[in-house]
Scaffold this active site. Structure first.
Site, PDB file in Angstrom:
ATOM      1  N   LEU A  78      41.099 -32.123 -89.643  1.00  0.00           N
ATOM      2  CA  LEU A  78      41.456 -31.158 -90.681  1.00  0.00           C
ATOM      3  C   LEU A  78      40.404 -31.064 -91.781  1.00  0.00           C
ATOM      4  O   LEU A  78      40.271 -30.032 -92.428  1.00  0.00           O
ATOM      5  CB  LEU A  78      42.802 -31.544 -91.314  1.00  0.00           C
ATOM      6  N   GLY A  79      39.685 -32.130 -92.018  1.00  0.00           N
ATOM      7  CA  GLY A  79      38.691 -32.112 -93.080  1.00  0.00           C
ATOM      8  C   GLY A  79      37.867 -33.381 -93.059  1.00  0.00           C
ATOM      9  O   GLY A  79      38.189 -34.358 -92.380  1.00  0.00           O
ATOM     10  N   GLY A 101      34.838 -35.714 -95.686  1.00  0.00           N
ATOM     11  CA  GLY A 101      34.114 -35.846 -96.943  1.00  0.00           C
ATOM     12  C   GLY A 101      33.505 -37.220 -97.054  1.00  0.00           C
ATOM     13  O   GLY A 101      33.418 -37.969 -96.064  1.00  0.00           O
ATOM     14  N   MET A 111      34.591 -39.883 -98.284  1.00  0.00           N
ATOM     15  CA  MET A 111      35.481 -41.027 -98.092  1.00  0.00           C
ATOM     16  C   MET A 111      35.860 -41.233 -96.634  1.00  0.00           C
ATOM     17  O   MET A 111      36.076 -42.362 -96.205  1.00  0.00           O
ATOM     18  CB  MET A 111      36.739 -40.831 -98.927  1.00  0.00           C
ATOM     19  N   GLY A 112      35.949 -40.173 -95.878  1.00  0.00           N
ATOM     20  CA  GLY A 112      36.357 -40.311 -94.494  1.00  0.00           C
ATOM     21  C   GLY A 112      36.808 -38.993 -93.914  1.00  0.00           C
ATOM     22  O   GLY A 112      36.442 -37.920 -94.406  1.00  0.00           O
ATOM     23  N   VAL A 154      40.112 -36.548 -92.320  1.00  0.00           N
ATOM     24  CA  VAL A 154      41.552 -36.294 -92.324  1.00  0.00           C
ATOM     25  C   VAL A 154      41.903 -35.577 -91.021  1.00  0.00           C
ATOM     26  O   VAL A 154      41.255 -34.593 -90.645  1.00  0.00           O
ATOM     27  CB  VAL A 154      41.976 -35.436 -93.531  1.00  0.00           C
ATOM     28  N   LYS A 167      44.570 -39.647 -93.199  1.00  0.00           N
ATOM     29  CA  LYS A 167      43.229 -39.897 -93.705  1.00  0.00           C
ATOM     30  C   LYS A 167      42.769 -41.264 -93.232  1.00  0.00           C
ATOM     31  O   LYS A 167      43.440 -42.270 -93.461  1.00  0.00           O
ATOM     32  CB  LYS A 167      43.211 -39.849 -95.227  1.00  0.00           C
ATOM     33  N   ASP A 202      43.671 -35.303-111.704  1.00  0.00           N
ATOM     34  CA  ASP A 202      42.834 -34.248-111.124  1.00  0.00           C
ATOM     35  C   ASP A 202      43.676 -33.064-110.664  1.00  0.00           C
ATOM     36  O   ASP A 202      43.493 -32.540-109.568  1.00  0.00           O
ATOM     37  CB  ASP A 202      42.008 -34.790-109.962  1.00  0.00           C
TER      38      ASP A 202
END
Length: 474
Positions: A18-19, A21, A23-24, A26, A40, A134
């Site tokens: 799904l995504g 970045g 950090m890792g 998803v 995630k 955030d």
């Protein structure tokens, strides 16, 4: 999906990516009882970092404490697994940001009910002793039965202070409250400020402080009143109250909810105009690889880039300083400030596989976001989002460097490294440089490691290494 992607994580069967970045990754997962989740999985390099694992446990604990109709629920997690993971409710809906970009501002009535739902979500978050830190249009999903607040990746439990770096400002420029910038303190009132910005964005299609680079937006947030032009009159008074510069004068989430209509008008099915209604959810195929489904964004793309950690420092007299100055208390027009973001290019042919060669000056941040460097063909400067070094152990540390937002080390040409402090920052000037990789610009090479960063000038052999607790010149 590739051969390195997992086919299952915990009790969830993985169907697609799904995504992704810093950090890792998803994934879309499905439990044995058929419930879909956004799973995630943390990158291996971060999993070896004890500080990161502590932060990830904190993230999971924060998410587990929040229970609300308008927040994405935590479905499972294992922060101690070889590859730490967490799974949250999958919401097949577009983000507020994507909806506004595609369809334009929302009708005033929809925004009013959006505000009720978001205020309710913040009330639930704060009741759990958590500050989101955030809230922004990209972290609000427009689901059929009401908005969903997502991304607790940089949320901090109100009673957890040991993992908050001195001088670190966490959030998204344009939605960060003034007191966070000036004093580094984020609380429930800071979330309410962001809520006002989100409602302004929903009604006008504009962020509260306009468009621009991060330094410009931060300057405006600290010095300029937001532009409420175009906010419908019934909503303007609430938005103005949320965006009050004094956190003590802002309403609580419950007061915002009551001013907008209270529980009787909470968003439920049919709250969105037809053009914004998410497409019906399509079932995920039960085979190993599912077809790609065009169903919007996901509820748990949580902290893929960890928000933005900003250390505000300046050294306007240094001609070698990168073009990223944001001096505190600056009184010149914000439009004169620039903060270029330069994407690291792919490795040049002939370079080692773990070395990226950039043709011009550029910057990078470490995956943990506590060190950022700016590299030119004959110099390097690295900033640290810490001020924990003992001043008595730092040679020739200027008196003005006491209790600043952060510290820097710099090396140039044939000179040995020097200690410096600044009122600007090189955070945000480039991409994340993974642990174990190096960036080379001209004669200068900087390497990102779990223990910190090392930079050296090849022709002289001089350089430095730095971490959150120590530094060394060579």
């Amino acid at each position: 999906m590739t051969g390195t992607d997992p086919r299952s994580v915990g009790p969830f069967t993985i169907h697609r990516v799904l995504g992704e970045g810093g950090m890792g990754r998803v994934y879309l997962g499905r439990s044995r009882d058929g419930r879909e989740a956004a799973v995630k999985v943390v990158r291996a390099a971060l999993a070896d970092d004890p500080e990161f694992r502590a932060r990830f446990r904190q993230e999971v604990a924060a998410a587990a404490r929040v229970h609300g109709t308008y927040t994405a629920a935590l479905l499972g997690a294992d922060p101690d697994a070889p590859a730490p993971w967490m799974a949250t409710e999958y919401v097949p809906a577009p983000s507020l940001r994507d909806a506004i970009v595609e369809h334009g501002p929302m009708p005033a009535e929809s925004v009013r009910r959006l505000g009720i739902g978001l205020a309710d979500a913040l009330a639930a978050i704060h009741a759990a002793g958590v500050v989101h830190r955030d809230l922004k249009p990209g972290n609000v999903l427009l689901a059929h039965d009401g908005p969903k607040v997502i991304d607790f990746g940089i949320a901090r439990a109100a009673d957890a202070t040991t993992l908050t770096r001195t001088g670190a400002v966490i959030g998204t420029p344009g939605f960060i409250a003034p007191e966070v910038l000036t004093h580094g303190r984020a609380g429930a009132a800071s979330d309410v400020f962001a809520l006002g910005g989100v409602l302004l964005y929903a009604t006008t299609g504009r962020a509260p402080f306009g468009e621009g680079e991060a330094a410009v937006l931060l300057f405006r947030a600290a010095n300029v009143e937001p532009d409420l032009t175009g906010v419908p009159a019934p909503l303007a008074s609430v938005v103005r109250a949320c965006l009050d510069r004094d956190p003590a004068r802002r309403p609580t989430p419950a007061q915002v909810r009551d001013r907008l209509g209270g529980d009787r008008d909470r968003p439920t099915g049919g709250w969105l105009p037809a053009r914004l209604e998410p497409s019906p959810l399509q079932p995920v195929a039960r085979r190993r690889l599912s077809p790609v489904l065009a169903i919007g964004v996901v509820a748990a793309v949580i902290a893929l880039v960890g928000g933005l950690v900003l250390a505000l420092r300046s050294d306007p007299d240094d001609p070698s300083a990168p073009p990223t100055t944001f001096p505190t208390g600056l009184s010149i027009p914000a439009t004169t400030l620039t903060l270029p973001t330069i994407t690291l290019p792919p490795a040049t042919t002939g370079a080692a596989a773990d070395v990226t060669v950039a043709p011009a000056a550029t910057g990078f941040s470490t995956p943990s976001n506590n060190i950022a460097c700016y590299v030119t063909p004959n110099s390097a400067r690295c900033d640290i989002a810490e001020s924990t070094w003992d001043p008595t152990t730092i040679p020739a540390r200027p008196a003005t460097c006491q209790q600043v937002w952060g510290d820097s080390l710099a090396v140039s040409g044939a000179d040995r490294p020097t200690f410096a402090c600044h009122g600007d920052t090189v955070f945000g000037t480039g991409a994340v440089l993974d642990y174990g990789r190096s960036l080379r610009v001209g004669d200068v090479t900087c390497t990102s490691r779990t223990s910190g960063v090392e930079c050296k000038v090849g022709s002289s052999g001089h350089g430095f290494s730095m971490s959150k607790g120590a530094y060394q010149f060579f």
